[in-house]
Design a protein around this motif. Structure first.
Motif, PDB file in Angstrom:
ATOM      1  N   CYS A 149      -6.533  87.924 -23.991  1.00 55.22           N
ATOM      2  CA  CYS A 149      -6.506  89.163 -24.773  1.00 55.22           C
ATOM      3  C   CYS A 149      -5.080  89.687 -24.917  1.00 55.22           C
ATOM      4  CB  CYS A 149      -7.382  90.213 -24.109  1.00 55.22           C
ATOM      5  SG  CYS A 149      -9.132  89.803 -24.048  1.00 55.22           S
ATOM      6  N   ARG A 150      -4.333  89.618 -23.829  1.00 55.32           N
ATOM      7  CA  ARG A 150      -2.934  90.067 -23.886  1.00 55.32           C
ATOM      8  C   ARG A 150      -2.138  89.246 -24.885  1.00 55.32           C
ATOM      9  NH1 ARG A 150      -0.367  88.158 -18.813  1.00 55.32           N
ATOM     10  NH2 ARG A 150      -0.607  86.254 -20.061  1.00 55.32           N
ATOM     11  N   ASP A 151      -2.294  87.925 -24.829  1.00 56.45           N
ATOM     12  CA  ASP A 151      -1.537  87.054 -25.738  1.00 56.45           C
ATOM     13  C   ASP A 151      -1.946  87.268 -27.184  1.00 56.45           C
ATOM     14  OD1 ASP A 151      -0.302  86.064 -23.494  1.00 56.45           O
ATOM     15  OD2 ASP A 151      -1.646  84.316 -23.324  1.00 56.45           O
ATOM     16  N   LEU A 152      -3.242  87.465 -27.452  1.00 57.90           N
ATOM     17  CA  LEU A 152      -3.694  87.713 -28.818  1.00 57.90           C
ATOM     18  C   LEU A 152      -3.097  89.004 -29.371  1.00 57.90           C
ATOM     19  CD1 LEU A 152      -7.467  86.696 -28.600  1.00 57.90           C
ATOM     20  CD2 LEU A 152      -5.732  85.662 -30.066  1.00 57.90           C
ATOM     21  N   LEU A 153      -3.048  90.019 -28.537  1.00 58.07           N
ATOM     22  CA  LEU A 153      -2.480  91.281 -28.989  1.00 58.07           C
ATOM     23  C   LEU A 153      -0.985  91.144 -29.274  1.00 58.07           C
ATOM     24  CD1 LEU A 153      -4.270  93.847 -26.642  1.00 58.07           C
ATOM     25  CD2 LEU A 153      -4.521  93.656 -29.115  1.00 58.07           C
ATOM     26  N   LEU A 154      -0.275  90.496 -28.388  1.00 57.50           N
ATOM     27  CA  LEU A 154       1.175  90.387 -28.546  1.00 57.50           C
ATOM     28  C   LEU A 154       1.571  89.524 -29.737  1.00 57.50           C
ATOM     29  CD1 LEU A 154       2.276  89.959 -24.801  1.00 57.50           C
ATOM     30  CD2 LEU A 154       2.552  91.979 -26.245  1.00 57.50           C
TER      31      LEU A 154
ATOM     32  N   TRP B 213      -7.357  96.374 -18.208  1.00 51.08           N
ATOM     33  CA  TRP B 213      -6.367  97.454 -18.239  1.00 51.08           C
ATOM     34  C   TRP B 213      -4.999  96.935 -17.782  1.00 51.08           C
ATOM     35  CZ3 TRP B 213      -6.805 102.766 -19.454  1.00 51.08           C
ATOM     36  CH2 TRP B 213      -5.719 103.557 -19.103  1.00 51.08           C
ATOM     37  N   GLU B 214      -5.001  96.122 -16.735  1.00 51.63           N
ATOM     38  CA  GLU B 214      -3.738  95.574 -16.226  1.00 51.63           C
ATOM     39  C   GLU B 214      -3.072  94.680 -17.261  1.00 51.63           C
ATOM     40  OE1 GLU B 214      -4.867  93.622 -12.668  1.00 51.63           O
ATOM     41  OE2 GLU B 214      -5.380  95.473 -11.570  1.00 51.63           O
ATOM     42  N   ALA B 215      -3.868  93.889 -17.989  1.00 51.66           N
ATOM     43  CA  ALA B 215      -3.298  93.033 -19.031  1.00 51.66           C
ATOM     44  C   ALA B 215      -2.768  93.870 -20.192  1.00 51.66           C
ATOM     45  CB  ALA B 215      -4.351  92.039 -19.522  1.00 51.66           C
TER      46      ALA B 215
ATOM     47  N   LYS C 218       1.423  97.562 -23.698  1.00 49.61           N
ATOM     48  CA  LYS C 218       1.925  98.922 -23.900  1.00 49.61           C
ATOM     49  C   LYS C 218       3.427  99.005 -23.634  1.00 49.61           C
ATOM     50  CE  LYS C 218       1.161 103.701 -22.431  1.00 49.61           C
ATOM     51  NZ  LYS C 218       0.404 104.586 -21.504  1.00 49.61           N
ATOM     52  N   GLU C 219       3.911  98.242 -22.666  1.00 51.24           N
ATOM     53  CA  GLU C 219       5.347  98.258 -22.364  1.00 51.24           C
ATOM     54  C   GLU C 219       6.181  97.751 -23.533  1.00 51.24           C
ATOM     55  OE1 GLU C 219       5.938  96.021 -18.856  1.00 51.24           O
ATOM     56  OE2 GLU C 219       4.917  97.450 -17.519  1.00 51.24           O
ATOM     57  N   LYS C 220       5.628  96.841 -24.317  1.00 49.37           N
ATOM     58  CA  LYS C 220       6.384  96.248 -25.418  1.00 49.37           C
ATOM     59  C   LYS C 220       6.186  96.989 -26.727  1.00 49.37           C
ATOM     60  CE  LYS C 220       7.426  91.810 -27.582  1.00 49.37           C
ATOM     61  NZ  LYS C 220       7.140  90.354 -27.609  1.00 49.37           N
ATOM     62  N   TYR C 221       5.021  97.584 -26.932  1.00 51.29           N
ATOM     63  CA  TYR C 221       4.721  98.246 -28.197  1.00 51.29           C
ATOM     64  C   TYR C 221       4.392  99.717 -27.938  1.00 51.29           C
ATOM     65  CZ  TYR C 221       4.491  93.670 -30.437  1.00 51.29           C
ATOM     66  OH  TYR C 221       4.792  92.428 -30.926  1.00 51.29           O
TER      67      TYR C 221
ATOM     68  N   ASP D  58     -14.324 104.509 -12.098  1.00 53.87           N
ATOM     69  CA  ASP D  58     -13.768 103.774 -10.968  1.00 53.87           C
ATOM     70  C   ASP D  58     -12.329 103.354 -11.268  1.00 53.87           C
ATOM     71  OD1 ASP D  58     -16.310 104.009  -9.860  1.00 53.87           O
ATOM     72  OD2 ASP D  58     -16.989 102.176 -10.862  1.00 53.87           O
ATOM     73  N   ARG D  59     -11.809 102.517 -10.418  1.00 53.62           N
ATOM     74  CA  ARG D  59     -10.453 102.020 -10.622  1.00 53.62           C
ATOM     75  C   ARG D  59     -10.431 101.081 -11.829  1.00 53.62           C
ATOM     76  NH1 ARG D  59      -9.653  96.854  -8.794  1.00 53.62           N
ATOM     77  NH2 ARG D  59     -11.375  95.906  -7.620  1.00 53.62           N
TER      78      ARG D  59
END
Length: 422
Positions: A356-361, A385-387, A392-395, A379-380
């Motif tokens: 999912c992270r790679d597809l978004l980026l 969310w971690e991915a 979020k850091e890049k975009y 809950d936690r």
């Protein structure tokens, strides 16, 4: 004396102007009440009206008053208890009553809060007033081009309603002056010659008669020039120019896997219902693509998106892959503003979150204006969310929020789509 009786039937919206003036005057109090009212609403009454209480102190008009000190003279007509020269004692302080919250008393009076009932349209207008789609740009449309009518000079033919009177009269005056100029010049010469002839006797009657006939003829020729002719008419010319306009598509992605229980799905539906209502009210050229996913993603219509009972495992990347395919096939970035809102509980197959992270980026974030991810969990945070934190850091146009319960929906929605100042 004439007596006029107005027998027209009162219009249904005769008080609309007064209502709008009242709303503008007490806008801050009404908007505060609207925001508080939205926090307690359910999905079934999301777009109904509301009764707003405005404190009586906020409705009071400014008046001039006298301070507690000093002396003043006043006339009190109709007094039966006092005569001239009597001293009138000041009323004790604090004898008046107020509205709400006080203890019972046998003295004093007050005023209840003013209750103002907002209609459905007024309520929604106030709630969505300061919200917008972030980073919305004007692009040239590919399918439907918006045209704007602009002035483009004047033409010799057109609609009678577009006649330019000033331009037509100027043209008529110029034409009359040009056509009558030779006759007018000769007319002035003949009139001067006749005056000189009559002023120096003996008068040559034959020549005078010839001049009189010529003058009458020239005057008739000048009068024969029409005041205005169809040749003089000028029409305002307008042409339609294609204008850049805003065209946007919103992808609504909802997780309907087994980990999303009934309560969480209800929270997701309430969020998407609010988003759908906001889009349809505030934007004309907006398309909404609904995607439901568990292990397999599927594009559905509005009815199936909100009411289907299908469920299964969780593979979030299937929804992102489907979204990328739809963008490539139907929504070129040169013509569309692309937005995404995703709701999930964050529970995902652990090997799928990096995908999912790679597809978004690589396939999605470079082309979307704004991406909003809502994680519905008390809950936690889960692996998704971690991915997404790496995305979020890049975009900076990638937003992440967490919803614990119904009370978080409206604050989170307003925070995601609040109007950003340039």
């Amino acid at each position: 004396m004439a007596t006029l009786i107005d027998r027209r039937i009162d219009g249904r919206n005769k008080s609309t102007v007064n209502r709008q003036r009242f709303i503008r005057r007490f806008k801050s109090q009404i908007k505060k009440a609207v925001t508080e009212a939205m926090n307690g609403r359910s999905i079934t009454d999301i777009d109904s009206g509301e009764k707003v209480n405005i404190p009586a102190r906020d409705l009071s008009e400014p008046v001039f008053g006298h301070g507690p000190g000093g002396r003043r003279e006043a006339i009190h007509p109709g007094n039966r208890e006092f005569v001239t020269g009597d001293q009138i004692a000041r009323p004790p302080r604090g004898s008046g009553g107020g509205s709400g919250g006080g203890q019972a008393s046998n003295s004093g009076e007050g005023e209840d809060d003013f209750v103002f009932e907002l209609s459905r349209e007024e309520f929604l207008d106030l709630f969505f007033e300061d919200l917008e789609l972030p980073n919305l740009l004007r692009t040239q449309l590919a399918k439907a081009i918006e045209f704007k009518s602009v002035r483009a000079g004047f033409s010799n033919d057109g609609n009678p309603g577009n006649i330019d009177i000033v331009r037509s009269l100027k043209g008529a005056m110029a034409r009359r002056m040009a056509l009558a100029a030779p006759h007018t010049r000769r007319l002035h010469e003949a009139e001067e010659e006749l005056q000189q002839l009559l002023a120096n006797p003996p008068v040559d009657e034959i020549r005078a008669k010839e001049l009189v006939e010529e003058i009458n003829y020239l005057r008739a020729r000048v009068r024969a020039v029409p005041f205005i002719d169809t040749f003089d008419l000028r029409y305002t010319n307008r042409i339609k120019q294609p204008q850049p306009t805003t065209q946007a598509v919103m992808f609504c992605i909802m997780d309907v896997s087994g980990s999303m229980d009934r309560a969480r799905k209800d929270l997701a539906k309430r969020f998407f219902s609010l988003l759908y209502l906001f889009l349809k009210r505030n934007y004309e050229k907006i398309e909404v693509v609904f995607i439901r996913h568990h292990t397999v993603a599927k594009e559905v219509d509005e009815q199936e998106f909100f009411y289907s009972r299908e469920t299964g495992g969780t593979v979030v990347s299937s929804a992102l892959q489907l979204m990328g395919e739809i963008i490539t096939e139907r929504y070129p970035i040169s013509s569309w503003n692309i937005y995404t809102a995703q709701a999930s509980d964050g529970d995902n197959w652990h090997h799928d979150s990096p995908s999912c992270r790679d597809l978004l980026l690589q396939r999605i974030m470079p082309f979307v204006r704004y991406y909003a991810y809502i994680e519905i969990t008390p809950d936690r945070h889960q692996s998704l969310w971690e991915a997404y934190e790496e995305v979020k850091e890049k975009y900076p146009n990638f937003a992440m929020r967490q919803i614990d319960g119904p009370a978080d929906i409206y604050p989170v929605f307003r925070d995601l789509f609040k109007r950003r100042t340039a």
